[in-house]
Design a protein around this motif. Sequence first.
Motif, PDB file in Angstrom:
ATOM      1  N   SER A  45      -5.442  -6.585  -4.782  1.00  0.00           N
ATOM      2  CA  SER A  45      -5.824  -6.052  -6.084  1.00  0.00           C
ATOM      3  C   SER A  45      -4.651  -5.210  -6.586  1.00  0.00           C
ATOM      4  CB  SER A  45      -7.069  -5.162  -5.960  1.00  0.00           C
ATOM      5  OG  SER A  45      -7.315  -4.470  -7.165  1.00  0.00           O
ATOM      6  N   PRO A  46      -4.433  -5.142  -7.885  1.00  0.00           N
ATOM      7  CA  PRO A  46      -3.374  -4.248  -8.371  1.00  0.00           C
ATOM      8  C   PRO A  46      -3.595  -2.796  -7.929  1.00  0.00           C
ATOM      9  CG  PRO A  46      -4.052  -5.736 -10.101  1.00  0.00           C
ATOM     10  CD  PRO A  46      -5.016  -5.935  -8.967  1.00  0.00           C
ATOM     11  N   SER A  47      -4.869  -2.395  -7.777  1.00  0.00           N
ATOM     12  CA  SER A  47      -5.169  -1.055  -7.279  1.00  0.00           C
ATOM     13  C   SER A  47      -6.643  -0.966  -6.899  1.00  0.00           C
ATOM     14  CB  SER A  47      -4.842   0.014  -8.318  1.00  0.00           C
ATOM     15  OG  SER A  47      -5.257   1.273  -7.853  1.00  0.00           O
ATOM     16  N   PHE A  48      -6.918  -0.850  -5.611  1.00  0.00           N
ATOM     17  CA  PHE A  48      -8.305  -0.685  -5.189  1.00  0.00           C
ATOM     18  C   PHE A  48      -8.849   0.671  -5.617  1.00  0.00           C
ATOM     19  CE2 PHE A  48      -7.200  -4.232  -2.402  1.00  0.00           C
ATOM     20  CZ  PHE A  48      -8.300  -5.043  -2.615  1.00  0.00           C
ATOM     21  N   GLU A  49      -7.982   1.678  -5.756  1.00  0.00           N
ATOM     22  CA  GLU A  49      -8.435   2.980  -6.260  1.00  0.00           C
ATOM     23  C   GLU A  49      -8.947   2.864  -7.697  1.00  0.00           C
ATOM     24  OE1 GLU A  49      -5.730   4.119  -2.891  1.00  0.00           O
ATOM     25  OE2 GLU A  49      -5.748   2.578  -4.420  1.00  0.00           O
ATOM     26  N   VAL A  50      -8.268   2.074  -8.513  1.00  0.00           N
ATOM     27  CA  VAL A  50      -8.716   1.852  -9.892  1.00  0.00           C
ATOM     28  C   VAL A  50     -10.036   1.090  -9.881  1.00  0.00           C
ATOM     29  CG1 VAL A  50      -8.189   0.666 -12.058  1.00  0.00           C
ATOM     30  CG2 VAL A  50      -6.418   1.988 -10.904  1.00  0.00           C
ATOM     31  N   ASN A  72       0.841  -1.194   0.000  1.00  0.00           N
ATOM     32  CA  ASN A  72       0.000   0.000   0.000  1.00  0.00           C
ATOM     33  C   ASN A  72       0.877   1.245   0.000  1.00  0.00           C
ATOM     34  OD1 ASN A  72      -2.322  -1.496   0.051  1.00  0.00           O
ATOM     35  ND2 ASN A  72      -2.678  -1.257   2.233  1.00  0.00           N
ATOM     36  N   THR A  73       0.512   2.192  -0.841  1.00  0.00           N
ATOM     37  CA  THR A  73       1.120   3.520  -0.827  1.00  0.00           C
ATOM     38  C   THR A  73      -0.029   4.509  -0.672  1.00  0.00           C
ATOM     39  OG1 THR A  73       0.991   3.801  -3.227  1.00  0.00           O
ATOM     40  CG2 THR A  73       2.982   2.748  -2.373  1.00  0.00           C
ATOM     41  N   PRO A  74       0.243   5.760  -0.334  1.00  0.00           N
ATOM     42  CA  PRO A  74      -0.856   6.714  -0.144  1.00  0.00           C
ATOM     43  C   PRO A  74      -1.789   6.861  -1.347  1.00  0.00           C
ATOM     44  CG  PRO A  74       1.169   7.605   0.745  1.00  0.00           C
ATOM     45  CD  PRO A  74       1.542   6.330   0.027  1.00  0.00           C
ATOM     46  N   SER A  75      -1.276   6.656  -2.557  1.00  0.00           N
ATOM     47  CA  SER A  75      -2.128   6.834  -3.734  1.00  0.00           C
ATOM     48  C   SER A  75      -2.522   5.529  -4.415  1.00  0.00           C
ATOM     49  CB  SER A  75      -1.412   7.729  -4.749  1.00  0.00           C
ATOM     50  OG  SER A  75      -0.209   7.100  -5.169  1.00  0.00           O
ATOM     51  N   ASN A  76      -1.980   4.400  -3.962  1.00  0.00           N
ATOM     52  CA  ASN A  76      -2.302   3.121  -4.590  1.00  0.00           C
ATOM     53  C   ASN A  76      -2.305   2.015  -3.536  1.00  0.00           C
ATOM     54  OD1 ASN A  76      -2.884   1.395  -6.820  1.00  0.00           O
ATOM     55  ND2 ASN A  76      -0.797   0.662  -6.719  1.00  0.00           N
ATOM     56  N   HIS A  77      -3.496   1.576  -3.192  1.00  0.00           N
ATOM     57  CA  HIS A  77      -3.648   0.515  -2.194  1.00  0.00           C
ATOM     58  C   HIS A  77      -3.903  -0.807  -2.897  1.00  0.00           C
ATOM     59  CE1 HIS A  77      -4.105   4.075   0.235  1.00  0.00           C
ATOM     60  NE2 HIS A  77      -3.726   3.317   1.252  1.00  0.00           N
ATOM     61  N   GLN A  78      -3.096  -1.786  -2.576  1.00  0.00           N
ATOM     62  CA  GLN A  78      -3.206  -3.106  -3.184  1.00  0.00           C
ATOM     63  C   GLN A  78      -3.666  -4.163  -2.181  1.00  0.00           C
ATOM     64  OE1 GLN A  78       0.832  -3.454  -4.680  1.00  0.00           O
ATOM     65  NE2 GLN A  78       0.198  -2.677  -6.660  1.00  0.00           N
ATOM     66  N   ILE A  79      -3.771  -3.784  -0.912  1.00  0.00           N
ATOM     67  CA  ILE A  79      -4.157  -4.727   0.139  1.00  0.00           C
ATOM     68  C   ILE A  79      -5.270  -4.117   0.981  1.00  0.00           C
ATOM     69  CG2 ILE A  79      -3.386  -6.056   2.139  1.00  0.00           C
ATOM     70  CD1 ILE A  79      -0.487  -5.604   1.084  1.00  0.00           C
ATOM     71  N   ILE A  80      -6.328  -4.884   1.175  1.00  0.00           N
ATOM     72  CA  ILE A  80      -7.354  -4.535   2.148  1.00  0.00           C
ATOM     73  C   ILE A  80      -7.399  -5.690   3.146  1.00  0.00           C
ATOM     74  CG2 ILE A  80      -9.831  -4.340   2.573  1.00  0.00           C
ATOM     75  CD1 ILE A  80     -10.144  -2.755   0.102  1.00  0.00           C
ATOM     76  N   ARG A  81      -7.355  -5.348   4.413  1.00  0.00           N
ATOM     77  CA  ARG A  81      -7.436  -6.358   5.474  1.00  0.00           C
ATOM     78  C   ARG A  81      -8.889  -6.432   5.927  1.00  0.00           C
ATOM     79  NH1 ARG A  81      -4.204  -9.390   8.137  1.00  0.00           N
ATOM     80  NH2 ARG A  81      -4.419  -9.866  10.348  1.00  0.00           N
TER      81      ARG A  81
END
Length: 137
Positions: free
Chosen positions: A76-81, A22-31
Amino acid sequence: MRKVIVIVSLVLFVTGCWEYRNTPSNHQIIRICNNSDMDIYFRQGNCEGEIFDNYNISATPQVYKIYAHECKNEYSPSFEVDMEYWCKELKLSYVFFDAKILETIPFDTVFKYNMMLGSKIFTKEQLDSLDWTITYP
């Protein structure tokens, strides 16, 4: 032939080093945490917090099942996407099911009658404030 082996080895090395983060602009993990006393299944929902499609998630419990008082990561590759692609507003929803129901009733019936425990809808700001951790209930 030697070039092919080198290229394949290089591709395997690069893809083997991939790690979700996870980065501030791209989250790839949700717990996702289950704080209830029963086993549940979870799945990303549609924009209104309803069942997205009739894919039988009980067929892959290793991915979608969370035992009582345990947590699991979803990737996910990007939850924001995902948010931008599925919904007009930046939001993400999850639906939750009782494991006993999913494991005894055909999923097309569960889907038809919307037999879920509940759903939660989150904006990006809400997920940021929760450190990208969703808790059921």
